[in-house]
Design a protein around this motif. Structure first.
Motif, PDB file in Angstrom:
ATOM      1  N   GLU A  61       1.885  18.856   4.626  1.00 47.96           N
ATOM      2  CA  GLU A  61       0.581  19.593   5.319  1.00 47.96           C
ATOM      3  C   GLU A  61      -0.913  18.612   5.055  1.00 47.96           C
ATOM      4  N   LYS A  62      -1.088  18.108   4.073  1.00 42.39           N
ATOM      5  CA  LYS A  62      -2.275  17.639   3.704  1.00 42.39           C
ATOM      6  C   LYS A  62      -1.817  15.806   2.881  1.00 42.39           C
ATOM      7  N   ALA A  63      -2.402  14.850   3.524  1.00 43.60           N
ATOM      8  CA  ALA A  63      -2.405  14.176   2.904  1.00 43.60           C
ATOM      9  C   ALA A  63      -3.034  13.316   1.836  1.00 43.60           C
ATOM     10  N   LYS A  64      -2.079  12.643   1.422  1.00 43.11           N
ATOM     11  CA  LYS A  64      -2.262  12.012  -0.501  1.00 43.11           C
ATOM     12  C   LYS A  64      -3.399  10.617   0.177  1.00 43.11           C
ATOM     13  N   VAL A  65      -3.872  10.470  -0.865  1.00 39.49           N
ATOM     14  CA  VAL A  65      -5.027   9.815  -0.432  1.00 39.49           C
ATOM     15  C   VAL A  65      -5.209   8.551  -1.973  1.00 39.49           C
ATOM     16  N   ASN A  66      -4.990   7.539  -2.429  1.00 38.68           N
ATOM     17  CA  ASN A  66      -4.734   7.047  -3.775  1.00 38.68           C
ATOM     18  C   ASN A  66      -5.984   6.611  -3.504  1.00 38.68           C
ATOM     19  N   LEU A 119       8.895   3.360   4.780  1.00 44.57           N
ATOM     20  CA  LEU A 119       9.393   1.858   4.975  1.00 44.57           C
ATOM     21  C   LEU A 119       9.234   1.566   2.804  1.00 44.57           C
ATOM     22  N   ARG A 120      10.478   0.979   3.128  1.00 40.77           N
ATOM     23  CA  ARG A 120      10.662   0.882   1.523  1.00 40.77           C
ATOM     24  C   ARG A 120      11.371  -0.856   0.938  1.00 40.77           C
ATOM     25  N   CYS A 121       9.783  -1.315   1.142  1.00 39.30           N
ATOM     26  CA  CYS A 121       9.818  -3.171   1.278  1.00 39.30           C
ATOM     27  C   CYS A 121      10.324  -3.072  -0.304  1.00 39.30           C
ATOM     28  N   VAL A 122      11.686  -4.043  -0.388  1.00 41.49           N
ATOM     29  CA  VAL A 122      11.825  -4.499  -2.063  1.00 41.49           C
ATOM     30  C   VAL A 122      10.790  -5.110  -2.335  1.00 41.49           C
ATOM     31  N   PHE A 123      10.012  -5.598  -1.096  1.00 37.59           N
ATOM     32  CA  PHE A 123       8.610  -6.749  -1.772  1.00 37.59           C
ATOM     33  C   PHE A 123       7.261  -6.538  -1.989  1.00 37.59           C
ATOM     34  N   CYS A 124       7.107  -4.647  -1.601  1.00 38.27           N
ATOM     35  CA  CYS A 124       5.864  -4.681  -1.429  1.00 38.27           C
ATOM     36  C   CYS A 124       4.771  -4.660  -2.400  1.00 38.27           C
ATOM     37  N   GLN A 125       3.564  -4.996  -1.393  1.00 38.12           N
ATOM     38  CA  GLN A 125       2.287  -5.656  -2.431  1.00 38.12           C
ATOM     39  C   GLN A 125       1.554  -4.648  -2.707  1.00 38.12           C
ATOM     40  N   ASN A 126       1.530  -3.584  -2.447  1.00 38.80           N
ATOM     41  CA  ASN A 126       0.874  -2.040  -2.998  1.00 38.80           C
ATOM     42  C   ASN A 126       1.996  -1.159  -3.008  1.00 38.80           C
ATOM     43  N   HIS A 127       2.877  -1.615  -3.682  1.00 40.84           N
ATOM     44  CA  HIS A 127       3.992  -0.502  -3.894  1.00 40.84           C
ATOM     45  C   HIS A 127       3.597   0.487  -5.482  1.00 40.84           C
ATOM     46  N   ASP A 128       2.714   0.704  -5.822  1.00 42.17           N
ATOM     47  CA  ASP A 128       1.747   0.544  -6.862  1.00 42.17           C
ATOM     48  C   ASP A 128       1.638   2.658  -5.918  1.00 42.17           C
ATOM     49  N   ASN A 146       1.000   9.579  -6.056  1.00 43.14           N
ATOM     50  CA  ASN A 146      -0.060   8.916  -7.092  1.00 43.14           C
ATOM     51  C   ASN A 146      -1.386   9.078  -5.881  1.00 43.14           C
ATOM     52  N   GLY A 147      -2.198  10.426  -6.590  1.00 38.63           N
ATOM     53  CA  GLY A 147      -4.087  10.784  -5.703  1.00 38.63           C
ATOM     54  C   GLY A 147      -3.823  12.244  -5.418  1.00 38.63           C
ATOM     55  N   MET A 148      -5.217  12.133  -4.251  1.00 43.74           N
ATOM     56  CA  MET A 148      -5.684  12.993  -4.097  1.00 43.74           C
ATOM     57  C   MET A 148      -5.650  13.847  -3.203  1.00 43.74           C
ATOM     58  N   ASP A 149      -4.915  14.899  -2.830  1.00 49.33           N
ATOM     59  CA  ASP A 149      -4.040  15.780  -1.311  1.00 49.33           C
ATOM     60  C   ASP A 149      -5.413  16.353  -0.386  1.00 49.33           C
ATOM     61  N   LEU A 150      -5.369  16.123   0.355  1.00 46.04           N
ATOM     62  CA  LEU A 150      -6.931  16.411   0.944  1.00 46.04           C
ATOM     63  C   LEU A 150      -6.836  16.953   2.678  1.00 46.04           C
ATOM     64  N   GLY A 178     -14.348  -0.312   4.989  1.00 48.62           N
ATOM     65  CA  GLY A 178     -14.398   1.373   4.760  1.00 48.62           C
ATOM     66  C   GLY A 178     -13.183   1.923   4.380  1.00 48.62           C
ATOM     67  N   SER A 179     -11.998   1.455   3.064  1.00 48.34           N
ATOM     68  CA  SER A 179     -10.545   1.530   3.362  1.00 48.34           C
ATOM     69  C   SER A 179     -10.233   2.509   2.661  1.00 48.34           C
ATOM     70  N   VAL A 180      -9.440   3.337   3.172  1.00 49.38           N
ATOM     71  CA  VAL A 180      -8.647   4.879   2.876  1.00 49.38           C
ATOM     72  C   VAL A 180      -7.167   3.984   2.836  1.00 49.38           C
ATOM     73  N   PHE A 181      -6.726   3.854   1.497  1.00 52.11           N
ATOM     74  CA  PHE A 181      -5.264   3.804   1.161  1.00 52.11           C
ATOM     75  C   PHE A 181      -4.511   5.091   1.084  1.00 52.11           C
ATOM     76  N   PHE A 182      -3.636   5.343   2.032  1.00 51.88           N
ATOM     77  CA  PHE A 182      -2.810   6.347   1.369  1.00 51.88           C
ATOM     78  C   PHE A 182      -1.936   6.361   0.783  1.00 51.88           C
ATOM     79  N   SER A 183      -0.994   7.207   0.117  1.00 51.84           N
ATOM     80  CA  SER A 183       0.181   7.259  -1.046  1.00 51.84           C
ATOM     81  C   SER A 183       1.145   7.833   0.140  1.00 51.84           C
ATOM     82  N   MET A 184       2.054   7.218  -0.129  1.00 47.83           N
ATOM     83  CA  MET A 184       3.883   6.764   0.162  1.00 47.83           C
ATOM     84  C   MET A 184       3.532   6.111   1.233  1.00 47.83           C
ATOM     85  N   CYS A 185       4.954   6.075   1.943  1.00 49.64           N
ATOM     86  CA  CYS A 185       4.981   5.151   3.357  1.00 49.64           C
ATOM     87  C   CYS A 185       6.008   5.501   3.651  1.00 49.64           C
TER      88      CYS A 185
END
Length: 411
Positions: free
Chosen positions: A129-134, A162-171, A177-181, A153-160
């Motif tokens: 229900e809540k978005a997780k924001v890193n 897709l499961r790109c094997v080369f993901c540049q933001n895989h962490d 990880n992050g805050m539940d908002l 004003g960037s908001v990086f959301f956790s998870m995705c």
């Protein structure tokens, strides 16, 4: 002073509607066409974003030029801009809220269509229900016309989804990880970015799996006084239902078109329908907001900016993407051909387990060391990037995110 230029011949691209009095000096000098946004010596005025028509009258004496208009500055230059979410009526805003809750109750936000009730459990994306924001912060790693002088004003959301094997933001995209908002808390952060960070826009990064929460957060922030554009920064693995929910809320779509072939996307993105979905999504995005437009300060305010990360050995797929953009979306679409690929996430890791042809696992000492996804376990070559760029130019694309040749932004 704003400056516009193309990499292609002026003879090849000059619009047939250009008056003769302007044509001769342009052909004679083949230099940049510059003008002051508000007091143009050429007496050009920007048309409203809803019309985007050239104000130059046609000349019957120019017959040797291509029929396609180059669309010089006026169609892409805005006197001012009001975000789309501020133009929604209260009735339409209420409908958006209702639709957002319905999507959460039976999730169909992406082609995986898990159908789960996210008030009770999670689907493929592992977000409920809540978005997780890193990370939430002003960001200076975007295109110059997006980040400007004050940052995006960037908001990086956790998870995705897709499961790109080369993901540049895989962490961020592969880990919870992050805050539940709540949507309201998320909208309050938009206000902090606007009021404290003085950013040019709100940049929602990898939001495909939290579109209802995003929609609700924008509507909440609107009621709190938000007044800057919203950017939807996506991998393009979106459902049409998701894009429809965002209609009227998003000003700039920033889709990434990664690969073309189903076999490639199945292996590297874990989604064999990726390319078909991206084509459908990007066309829907462009139908909503059109080509990228700017105000006189060089900051993008509305439209579509397509990114393509060139990958090792996949330049032909990049060329197909460029041809499709030119033929099926718009020859005036703004494109960023990106060269910063590097092996990341799972690429290049040692393959620790391998089965024999009999289905038995080999002992550790019986196998030679192998690297996972070895075909992309290297940096991209300059000639591969240049190959995609030339393919884009041959297809008729001309608005590229190149380093500016002056002190301003590359618009």
């Amino acid at each position: 002073m704003l400056t516009l230029t193309t990499r292609q011949s002026l003879h090849h691209h000059l619009p047939s509607s250009l008056p003769r009095v302007l044509l001769l000096p342009i052909i004679a000098t083949k230099r940049l066409l510059s003008y002051t946004a508000k007091t143009s010596s050429l007496s050009l005025k920007a048309t409203p974003i809803t019309t985007r028509k050239l104000l130059l009258s046609p000349s019957p004496n120019i017959n040797n030029l291509q029929k396609r208009s180059l669309h010089l500055a006026p169609p892409f230059l805005l006197d001012d801009y009001t975000p789309r979410y501020l133009q929604l009526s209260e009735v339409d805003a209420a409908k958006k809220r209702s639709q957002a809750y319905a999507h959460l109750a039976k999730c169909n936000l992406c082609p995986r269509k898990c159908g789960v009730n996210r008030f009770e459990k999670t689907g493929w994306c592992l977000i409920g229900e809540k978005a997780k924001v890193n990370v939430i912060a002003p960001h200076f790693g975007e295109e110059p016309c997006i980040q400007g002088h004050h940052g995006s004003g960037s908001v990086f959301f956790s998870m995705c989804n897709l499961r790109c094997v080369f993901c540049q933001n895989h962490d961020i995209s592969h880990q919870r990880n992050g805050m539940d908002l709540t949507p309201e808390e998320l909208g309050d952060w938009y206000m902090k970015l606007q009021e404290v960070g003085n950013v040019h826009n709100i940049n929602l990064i990898t939001p495909e799996h939290v579109v209802p929460q995003v929609a609700l957060s924008i509507l909440h922030a609107r009621s709190q006084g938000l007044r800057i554009p919203i950017i939807y920064n996506t991998s393009s693995y979106d459902s049409l239902e998701s894009i429809a929910l965002l209609d009227g809320l998003v000003d700039i779509y920033l889709p990434d078109f990664k690969v073309w072939e189903p076999s490639t996307s199945k292996r590297l993105l874990k989604a064999d329908d990726y390319a078909a979905t991206a084509r459908e999504s990007i066309k829907a995005m462009h139908a909503q907001v059109g080509d990228l437009c700017f105000t006189g300060d060089g900051i993008a305010k509305s439209g579509v900016l397509v990114r393509h990360l060139v990958m090792p050995g996949l330049e032909e797929e990049g060329a197909k993407i460029m041809r499709w953009l030119a033929e099926e979306v718009s020859r005036d679409v703004f494109v960023n051909v990106m060269e910063q690929y590097r092996p990341s996430a799972h690429v290049g890791k040692v393959q620790t387990r391998r089965k024999t042809h009999r289905g038995e696992e080999e002992a550790e000492g019986d196998k030679q060391e192998k690297r996972r996804y070895a075909e992309i376990n290297r940096a991209v070559k300059g000639e591969e990037v240049e190959s995609v760029r030339k393919a884009a130019e041959r297809a008729g694309l001309w608005r590229f995110c190149d380093p500016p040749r002056h002190d301003g932004f590359n618009i």
